[in-house]
Motif scaffolding. Structure first.
Motif, PDB file in Angstrom:
ATOM      1  N   ALA A  45      24.155  35.875  76.527  1.00  8.59           N
ATOM      2  CA  ALA A  45      24.737  36.910  77.388  1.00  8.59           C
ATOM      3  C   ALA A  45      25.455  37.746  76.640  1.00  8.59           C
ATOM      4  CB  ALA A  45      25.627  36.173  78.752  1.00  8.59           C
ATOM      5  N   VAL A  46      26.234  37.367  75.661  1.00  7.73           N
ATOM      6  CA  VAL A  46      26.902  38.381  74.833  1.00  7.73           C
ATOM      7  C   VAL A  46      26.036  39.183  73.919  1.00  7.73           C
ATOM      8  CG1 VAL A  46      28.668  38.474  72.835  1.00  7.73           C
ATOM      9  CG2 VAL A  46      28.902  37.001  74.875  1.00  7.73           C
ATOM     10  N   GLY A  49      22.965  39.835  74.689  1.00  6.22           N
ATOM     11  CA  GLY A  49      22.226  40.845  75.325  1.00  6.22           C
ATOM     12  C   GLY A  49      22.955  42.104  75.617  1.00  6.22           C
ATOM     13  N   THR A  50      24.419  41.949  75.878  1.00  2.00           N
ATOM     14  CA  THR A  50      25.189  42.948  75.978  1.00  2.00           C
ATOM     15  C   THR A  50      25.457  43.738  74.975  1.00  2.00           C
ATOM     16  OG1 THR A  50      26.491  41.453  77.755  1.00  2.00           O
ATOM     17  CG2 THR A  50      27.641  43.493  76.802  1.00  2.00           C
ATOM     18  N   VAL A  51      25.508  43.426  73.821  1.00  3.43           N
ATOM     19  CA  VAL A  51      25.462  44.132  72.799  1.00  3.43           C
ATOM     20  C   VAL A  51      24.326  44.713  72.136  1.00  3.43           C
ATOM     21  CG1 VAL A  51      26.181  44.007  70.210  1.00  3.43           C
ATOM     22  CG2 VAL A  51      27.695  42.570  71.564  1.00  3.43           C
ATOM     23  N   GLY A  95      21.925  45.395  74.249  1.00  5.30           N
ATOM     24  CA  GLY A  95      21.578  46.507  75.091  1.00  5.30           C
ATOM     25  C   GLY A  95      22.185  47.604  75.017  1.00  5.30           C
ATOM     26  N   THR A  96      23.407  47.667  74.454  1.00  6.69           N
ATOM     27  CA  THR A  96      24.120  48.872  73.965  1.00  6.69           C
ATOM     28  C   THR A  96      23.301  49.401  72.825  1.00  6.69           C
ATOM     29  OG1 THR A  96      26.319  47.695  74.864  1.00  6.69           O
ATOM     30  CG2 THR A  96      26.497  49.633  73.203  1.00  6.69           C
ATOM     31  N   ALA A 142      18.978  49.857  77.826  1.00  2.00           N
ATOM     32  CA  ALA A 142      18.710  49.043  78.826  1.00  2.00           C
ATOM     33  C   ALA A 142      17.207  48.946  78.883  1.00  2.00           C
ATOM     34  CB  ALA A 142      19.168  49.195  79.958  1.00  2.00           C
TER      35      ALA A 142
END
Length: 74
Positions: free
Chosen positions: A40-41, A43-45, A47-48, A52
């Motif tokens: 999750a972490v 994917g967040t970084v 993705g940024t 997306a």
């Protein structure tokens, strides 16, 4: 506390070193340990970093209520 630091360290390493979104997330998750949180972490970084639109379509379309979520995001 040490687990949180290790999670962030692993996620940042993969998200910032890998050449694409999929490799970053799959590599981080395959490290084991707290794979769902690390993924999750990461994917967040990632993705940024990559945007997306770089998430693989088959990952997105397998999410329940994806169409509604996508519409909501716009």
């Amino acid at each position: 506390m040490n687990d949180a630091i290790e999670t962030v360290r692993t996620a940042l390493c993969y998200a910032l070193v890998c050449d694409d979104m999929k490799d970053a997330i799959v590599g981080a998750v395959n490290e084991g340990s707290d794979a769902d949180t690390i993924g999750a972490v990461t994917g967040t970084v990632a993705g940024t970093r990559f945007g997306a639109t770089e998430f693989p379509d088959r990952w997105l379309t397998s999410i329940e209520h994806w169409v509604e979520l996508e519409r909501f995001a716009q």
